[in-house]
Design an enzyme around this catalytic site. Structure first.
Site, mmCIF file in Angstrom:
data_model
loop_
_atom_site.group_PDB
_atom_site.id
_atom_site.type_symbol
_atom_site.label_atom_id
_atom_site.label_comp_id
_atom_site.label_asym_id
_atom_site.label_seq_id
_atom_site.Cartn_x
_atom_site.Cartn_y
_atom_site.Cartn_z
ATOM 1 N N SER A 60 0.823 -1.130 0.230
ATOM 2 C CA SER A 60 0.088 0.061 0.126
ATOM 3 C C SER A 60 0.977 1.269 -0.085
ATOM 4 O O SER A 60 2.534 1.584 0.458
ATOM 5 C CB SER A 60 -0.651 0.060 1.166
ATOM 6 O OG SER A 60 -2.003 -1.054 1.926
HETATM 7 N N1 SAH Z 1 -1.347 -5.162 3.715
HETATM 8 C C1 SAH Z 1 -0.570 -5.409 2.719
HETATM 9 C C2 SAH Z 1 -1.241 -5.013 1.463
HETATM 10 C C3 SAH Z 1 -1.407 -6.036 0.869
HETATM 11 S S1 SAH Z 1 -2.316 -5.926 -0.835
HETATM 12 C C4 SAH Z 1 0.770 -4.933 2.800
HETATM 13 O O1 SAH Z 1 1.509 -4.514 3.782
HETATM 14 O O2 SAH Z 1 2.658 -5.091 1.400
HETATM 15 C C5 SAH Z 1 -3.770 -6.737 -0.165
HETATM 16 C C6 SAH Z 1 -3.602 -8.449 0.017
HETATM 17 O O3 SAH Z 1 -4.550 -8.559 0.336
HETATM 18 C C7 SAH Z 1 -3.225 -9.520 -0.651
HETATM 19 O O4 SAH Z 1 -1.533 -9.399 -0.585
HETATM 20 C C8 SAH Z 1 -3.802 -10.680 -1.567
HETATM 21 O O5 SAH Z 1 -3.360 -11.300 -1.721
HETATM 22 C C9 SAH Z 1 -4.409 -10.129 -0.671
HETATM 23 N N2 SAH Z 1 -6.334 -11.124 -0.401
HETATM 24 C C10 SAH Z 1 -6.686 -10.784 -1.240
HETATM 25 N N3 SAH Z 1 -8.136 -11.414 -1.237
HETATM 26 C C11 SAH Z 1 -7.807 -11.861 0.767
HETATM 27 C C12 SAH Z 1 -8.712 -12.667 1.603
HETATM 28 N N4 SAH Z 1 -9.907 -13.332 1.372
HETATM 29 N N5 SAH Z 1 -7.834 -13.085 2.074
HETATM 30 C C13 SAH Z 1 -7.111 -12.715 2.810
HETATM 31 N N6 SAH Z 1 -5.782 -12.370 1.440
HETATM 32 C C14 SAH Z 1 -6.145 -12.391 1.024
#
Ligand code: SAH
Length: 212
Positions: A60
Site C-alpha cells: 500500500s
Molecule cells: N497489507 C499489505 C498490502 C496488501 S495488498 C502490505 O502491507 O503489503 C492486499 C493483499 O490482500 C494481497 O496480498 C492479496 O493477496 C490479499 N487478499 C485478497 N483477498 C484476500 C482474502 N480473501 N484473504 C486473505 N488475503 C486476501
C-alpha cells in the site's frame, strides 16, 4: 539514497499529509520499507506510492498505511487482525504498536516471504495464516481492532462480528477501483456505526468459494 535518508524524507511527507500520531510515526520510522519490496523496486521504496509485490498484488501507499494505522487508535495491550498480509509491511508496523497481530493472506508465496521478513526483523508477536481472510479468524476472535487491506464489495459483516464491543475496524469498501472509500467501523452494543474518511484504490478482497 540511504535507508535513513529515505525514511526521514518519507516521514516528513506523511506528517505534512496528516499523520500526526507520534507512536505511529515512530513505528513507520522503525520499519524501513525497502525491506518489504523486491530488489528491483527498492529504489522506489521511498516514494509515497503503492508498488508491485508479485502475484498481481501491491504494497500500500505509505500515506494510506499511516492514516489507516492512526485511525485504528491502537493501544499496546491490543490484539489486532489484519486481512491481506501482502508484503507484511502493514503487519510489521502494527506489531510495533500492539501486543499481538494476527494476519491472513490467500497467496502462500507472499505469506512465506512476509513471514521471513518478520523473522529477520525479530517481530515475534505476529501470527500468520494462509486462508480466506474475508471470513476473519474465528478461533482467535474477538479482536480489539481489525484492519482490512483489500477492498470488500460490501461492508464485511462477518468481520464486524469478530470485533469486541467498542472495537474498531478500518476497511476499504467498493466494487469499482475508482469508487472505493475507507471506512472506520465501530462495533456498538446493537450493531455498528460506519463513517467513510478517505478515497482509496485497493486490490479486491477475493472471497474464496467454500468448496475450494
Ligand atoms: N497489507 C499489505 C498490502 C496488501 S495488498 C502490505 O502491507 O503489503 C492486499 C493483499 O490482500 C494481497 O496480498 C492479496 O493477496 C490479499 N487478499 C485478497 N483477498 C484476500 C482474502 N480473501 N484473504 C486473505 N488475503 C486476501
Amino acid at each position: 539514497m540511504t535507508t535513513a535518508d529515505g525514511t526521514i524524507r518519507l516521514l516528513m511527507e506523511l506528517r505534512s499529509q496528516g499523520v500526526s500520531d507520534m507512536a505511529v510515526l515512530k513505528a513507520l520510522e522503525q520499519t524501513p520499507r525497502d525491506g518489504f519490496v523486491s530488489a528491483d523496486q527498492a529504489e522506489r521504496a521511498w516514494e509515497n506510492t503503492a508498488l508491485p509485490i508479485g502475484c498481481g498484488q501491491t504494497i500500500s501507499q505509505p500515506i494510506v498505511v499511516g492514516l489507516m494505522t492512526q485511525k485504528l487508535d491502537l493501544g499496546e495491550r491490543m490484539r489486532v487482525l489484519e486481512v491481506g498480509t501482502g508484503s507484511g509491511y502493514q503487519a510489521a508496523i502494527l506489531a510495533r504498536l500492539v501486543r499481538r497481530v494476527y494476519t491472513v493472506e490467500r497467496h502462500a508465496d507472499l505469506l512465506r516471504e512476509a513471514h521471513a521478513r518478520f523473522e529477520s526483523l525479530k517481530l515475534h508477536n505476529i501470527t500468520t495464516r494462509r486462508g480466506d481472510g474475508s471470513r476473519g479468524w474465528p478461533e482467535q476472535a474477538p479482536f480489539d481492532r481489525i484492519m482490512v487491506t483489500a477492498a470488500a464489495e460490501t461492508m464485511p459483516e462477518a468481520l464486524i462480528e469478530q470485533l469486541a464491543p467498542g472495537g474498531i475496524m478500518v476497511v476499504p469498501v467498493g466494487t469499482d477501483t475508482w469508487d472505493q472509500k475507507l471506512y472506520r467501523v465501530e462495533r456498538t452494543e446493537d450493531g455498528y456505526d460506519s463513517v467513510p474518511f478517505l478515497d482509496v484504490r485497493f486490490v479486491p478482497l477475493v472471497v474464496e468459494s467454500r468448496s475450494a
